[in-house]
Motif scaffolding. Sequence first.
Motif, short mmCIF file in Angstrom:
data_model
loop_
_atom_site.label_atom_id
_atom_site.label_comp_id
_atom_site.label_asym_id
_atom_site.label_seq_id
_atom_site.Cartn_x
_atom_site.Cartn_y
_atom_site.Cartn_z
N ASN A 121 0.50 -1.63 -0.09
CA ASN A 121 0.33 -0.39 -0.18
C ASN A 121 0.35 0.97 -0.06
O ASN A 121 0.23 2.29 -0.55
N GLN A 122 1.91 1.21 0.57
CA GLN A 122 2.91 2.32 0.25
C GLN A 122 2.74 2.90 -1.08
O GLN A 122 3.03 4.64 -0.76
N VAL A 158 -7.50 14.29 -4.16
CA VAL A 158 -6.98 13.32 -4.78
C VAL A 158 -7.62 12.15 -4.53
O VAL A 158 -7.57 11.66 -2.70
N PRO A 159 -8.11 11.35 -5.06
CA PRO A 159 -8.49 9.54 -4.59
C PRO A 159 -7.12 9.41 -4.05
O PRO A 159 -6.36 8.87 -5.20
N VAL A 160 -7.40 8.01 -3.06
CA VAL A 160 -5.76 7.81 -3.28
C VAL A 160 -6.42 5.90 -2.50
O VAL A 160 -7.38 6.24 -1.59
N LEU A 161 -6.39 5.53 -3.54
CA LEU A 161 -6.80 3.51 -3.27
C LEU A 161 -5.78 3.57 -1.92
O LEU A 161 -4.00 3.81 -1.51
N ILE A 218 -5.22 -5.84 -0.71
CA ILE A 218 -4.97 -7.10 0.43
C ILE A 218 -4.13 -7.30 0.24
O ILE A 218 -3.24 -7.72 -0.42
N GLU A 219 -3.49 -7.81 1.54
CA GLU A 219 -2.21 -8.67 1.67
C GLU A 219 -2.08 -9.65 2.56
O GLU A 219 -1.07 -10.24 2.56
N PHE A 220 -3.31 -10.30 2.82
CA PHE A 220 -3.79 -11.38 3.24
C PHE A 220 -3.53 -13.19 2.12
O PHE A 220 -3.75 -14.35 2.38
N ASP A 221 -3.50 -12.64 1.17
CA ASP A 221 -4.10 -13.80 0.28
C ASP A 221 -3.27 -12.96 -1.91
O ASP A 221 -4.41 -12.84 -1.50
#
Length: 503
Positions: free
Chosen positions: A74-75, A227-230, A234-237
């Motif tokens: 995500n960073q 500004v739309p920031v995503l 998902i990090e677990f799968d």
Amino acid sequence: MSEASQQPVITWLADPRTHGGAVTAVEQITTHGARVFLAGDRVFKIKRAVRYPYMDFSTLDKRRAACERELQINQPAAPMIYRAVTPITREADGSFAFEGAGPVCEWALSMHRFDQACLLENIAREGPLAPALVEALATAVAHYHRQAPVIADGRAGERLDQVVDGLHAFFSTDSALDAKRRKAFGVGLAQAAQQLRDLVIERGRQGLVRRGHGDLHLANVAVIDTVPVLFDAIEFDERLATVDVLHDLAFLLMDLAANGQPVAANRLLNGYLTAFDDPRNLPGLRALPLFLALRAAVRAMVACQQGGDGADARAARYFEAACQALADRPARLVAVGGLSGSGKSTVAAALCPGIGRSPGALLLRSDIERKALFGVRPTDRLPSQAYVAGVSAAVYARLRDKAAVALAAGHSVVLDAVFSDEHERANARALAHKAGVPFTGLFLQAPAEALIERVQARRGDASDADAQVVRLQLAQGIGPLDWLRVDAGGSPAQTLAAARALL
């Protein structure tokens, strides 16, 4: 370790004294996989010690790995939110500390706090989303997908099967959802997946299956400084996050439509297809109903599993969206013509959400396609040479080619162009006949002075037409007209109402 054993750390994180004297209260958010603590200008997020078929945070090592992966994923897209992974330690006196000398008893993701009013979920509750915001969102998602790693492992079909099987297993169990409809949906979902499996596999071979966001719904987009920031991908799968780009987009499309924003959902789809102008995306529209149904069904499942206030209502709403996504709605072609200033682009865009299957028709606008042909932005002005007859013929051909692909994929199309040439009008009708879909041609007409006044008032639009262009169009005429005439001399609302009545 169970969730009960996490309670001492939870109590500590919820205590304002943990976060310094300036913090007077700590807000908490609980999701199916995490607990989030909002303290002043900082946020700490820990993974819940839970185990689901699709998510396992049951050990400390697994929670640490999940925190580190969440930061890594995500960073890049949200550097203004994500800071670091921070250990929580148990000190010799039994107290807890951030990065203390004692053994690590929990891991937390440290983040910068943003105002919860910035969440797209909360903005959407205030009323219709502004077109400029939706366009910015479309650009942001398209950029995210263009940058996403391509996963060419040949397992797109297998991953699709796993998601369908998991949903089938869930909807086969008792829940608050109607048993008869659950069964019918399960059958319809399996049939759709089987019919589209080869297409999904082929799109994987084409590089359109990527390591995407995986959880792209309204609560995982923040609007920071317009500004739309995503965030919160998902990090677990990796399986759940490795999807077709249209499958990733479908989560946001579905969530907008299911939460009373159908116009925004349609605008997002069209904006995305413009920003990510890859010819391979239009054939993929055939799989969009399946992708929408899968995303809605996942949200219904999560609501059932989370429980709590309003869970049954959320589950029912998303389940209804899943059923509607699979409903058969035959494609059609609508062409909206009219001289510059007639308001055809406004009408065409407004008609799209109500035409065909969710989230509405594909909008193909000649002004946008002409700019794309020359490789410039929609609002960049083109020289007069870009409007000679040969170029215009190429633009109309581009419109027809794209429309033919979308119609073949079962998706409705609205064409937006002047269509002052009777041969181009005939070509549009012939396109629908060849595709085997119904055709409606609408031609907007307004007094000359109104047309000129409107084009002179335009600002920041893709059209380059000015008063001189309008006078030239009026002098050339339109020839015999066999399309439905729409009086566009009144207000935009009146013109739209007249066009809708004819449809």
